[in-house]
Structure formats: structure tokens, C-alpha cells
Design a protein around this motif. Structure first.
Motif, PDB file in Angstrom:
ATOM      1  N   UNK A  59      -1.934  -7.719  -9.360  1.00 30.99           N
ATOM      2  CA  UNK A  59      -0.779  -8.485  -8.873  1.00 30.99           C
ATOM      3  C   UNK A  59       0.118  -7.511  -8.109  1.00 30.99           C
ATOM      4  N   UNK A  60       0.444  -7.862  -6.865  1.00 30.61           N
ATOM      5  CA  UNK A  60       1.212  -6.967  -6.013  1.00 30.61           C
ATOM      6  C   UNK A  60       0.296  -5.991  -5.289  1.00 30.61           C
ATOM      7  N   UNK A  61       0.873  -5.139  -4.498  1.00 31.92           N
ATOM      8  CA  UNK A  61       0.105  -4.164  -3.716  1.00 31.92           C
ATOM      9  C   UNK A  61      -0.097  -2.901  -4.542  1.00 31.92           C
ATOM     10  N   UNK A  62      -1.080  -2.931  -5.411  1.00 26.91           N
ATOM     11  CA  UNK A  62      -1.338  -1.807  -6.311  1.00 26.91           C
ATOM     12  C   UNK A  62      -1.973  -0.642  -5.558  1.00 26.91           C
ATOM     13  N   UNK A  63      -1.728   0.546  -6.056  1.00 23.77           N
ATOM     14  CA  UNK A  63      -2.291   1.759  -5.450  1.00 23.77           C
ATOM     15  C   UNK A  63      -3.205   2.507  -6.411  1.00 23.77           C
TER      16      UNK A  63
END
Length: 209
Positions: free
Chosen positions: A61-65
């Protein structure tokens, strides 16, 4: 050359010809019998049979790195470890989609999108979602780090803790020293107990069926 000299020359030659062939050595161990892997053991030394099989899928969920491959692998290692919920007879296996619950690697800012009760500072569990805060996954927590515990142990702890909620366990407390229960909010501290990434025996026993 005398007859005696010819005999002396033939003796070593006959020794070479009549010697048994040398056995070859090799690094290849096959065929070879292997010792079977021993069954998973509890602290009491006996095997716990699987009484509950649970499946889960992994999403972000979200722009994970953070590496999703590492997240998947290390979460499954936590679930497979005989010190974890496996000690309660629970076998957890990842499936490509769906499953009984969803394990989420979420950016900190996206964690509250699951519920207003969730904080961007911590991990959370909402319904079928077991949510691991990426910031905590990558850096543990200040209290954990001050205690000198490893990041790998923190990852064991947070996966076990949030999955424990899905398994029906609430928060636990600790007083008087000893190991903290895994269902204690150890990210915030342990109140003098020692940090511990694994369910205690009574916690594992509570999820057995």
C-alpha cells in the motif's frame, strides 16, 4: 645382464601390475542417504502437530521502496519458525492472491488509510489486513534499537505481533522481569522485561485447537 639382475628388474614391475586398482575420490556425495529433518519442537521437546492451516497473500500500500521479495521471504521464515505461532499448531502458507488474510507492506503515510485507529508511526491490524509499517520494517523502533536488539528480530516480532491480532490475541503486558509477551507493544518499550520476538508458551497454547 645376468639372470639374477633380470629377476630384480621384474619384481617391481610385477608389483605394479598385480596391485589392486586405487579407488577414485570425488566431491560428489551421491548416492548417499540423508538424515531426515527432525520434526519441529516446542520448548518442552515434543512435536506440535498442525491443527490449523491458514493461507495469506502479500500486497503493498503506497509507493513502497523496501524489497517486496525480502519482505515475502522473511515473513514466511517467521511463520515457519518453530518458536513462532507454529508452536501453537498454526501453519501459515502464502498464496498468490486472496487467502484467509492479507499481509500488507505499507508506507507509513498510508497506514491510517486502513482505519482512523491506525497511526502512521506504528504497524496495525484491521479486519483481514495485517499491516506492517515500512518505516518500522526498515528501521525498527527507538525503544528496540536502544536495547541493542537486531533489525531481523524486530521483523520477527512485528510480524508475529500483528498476525497474533488476526489470530484473536489482544495486547498483553509484562511485569516482574522475564521475557515480554510477543503481544506486548514492544515497539514502545517493555516496562523492564526483556525484548522478545516470539510468542511465549502460554501465548502459543492460546491459539491451539
Amino acid at each position: 645382464m645376468t639372470r639374477a639382475a633380470r629377476v630384480l628388474l621384474l619384481v617391481p614391475l610385477l608389483a605394479v601390475l598385480l596391485a589392486p586398482p586405487a579407488r577414485a575420490t570425488t566431491d560428489d556425495p551421491s548416492p548417499r542417504r540423508t538424515t531426515p529433518t527432525p520434526p519441529q519442537q516446542t520448548a518442552e521437546g515434543y512435536a506440535i502437530p498442525v491443527t490449523r492451516r491458514v493461507t495469506y497473500s502479500v500486497v503493498t500500500r503506497g509507493r513502497t521502496t523496501a524489497s517486496l521479495a525480502v519482505f515475502r521471504r522473511q515473513a514466511q521464515q517467521t511463520y515457519d519458525d518453530p518458536r513462532g505461532w507454529r508452536a501453537g499448531g498454526v501453519e501459515l502458507r502464502r498464496v498468490r492472491r486472496g487467502g484467509d488474510f492479507t499481509l500488507v507492506l505499507s508506507t507509513a503515510g498510508a497506514v491510517p488509510s486502513f482505519s482512523s485507529q491506525c497511526s502512521s508511526q506504528w504497524s496495525c491490524r484491521v479486519g483481514r489486513f495485517v499491516i506492517i509499517n515500512q518505516t518500522r520494517w526498515q528501521h525498527a523502533s527507538p525503544a528496540w534499537n536502544r536495547a541493542g536488539r537486531s533489525l531481523r528480530d524486530y521483523r520477527h516480532m512485528v510480524v508475529n505481533h500483528e498476525t497474533g491480532h488476526w489470530l484473536g490475541r489482544g495486547h498483553a503486558s509484562c511485569s516482574g522481569g522475564g521475557k515480554a509477551p510477543v503481544m506486548m507493544q514492544q515497539s514502545k518499550g517493555t516496562g523492564g522485561c526483556s525484548f522478545n520476538p516470539w510468542p511465549l508458551e502460554w501465548e502459543a497454547r492460546a491459539v491451539r485447537r
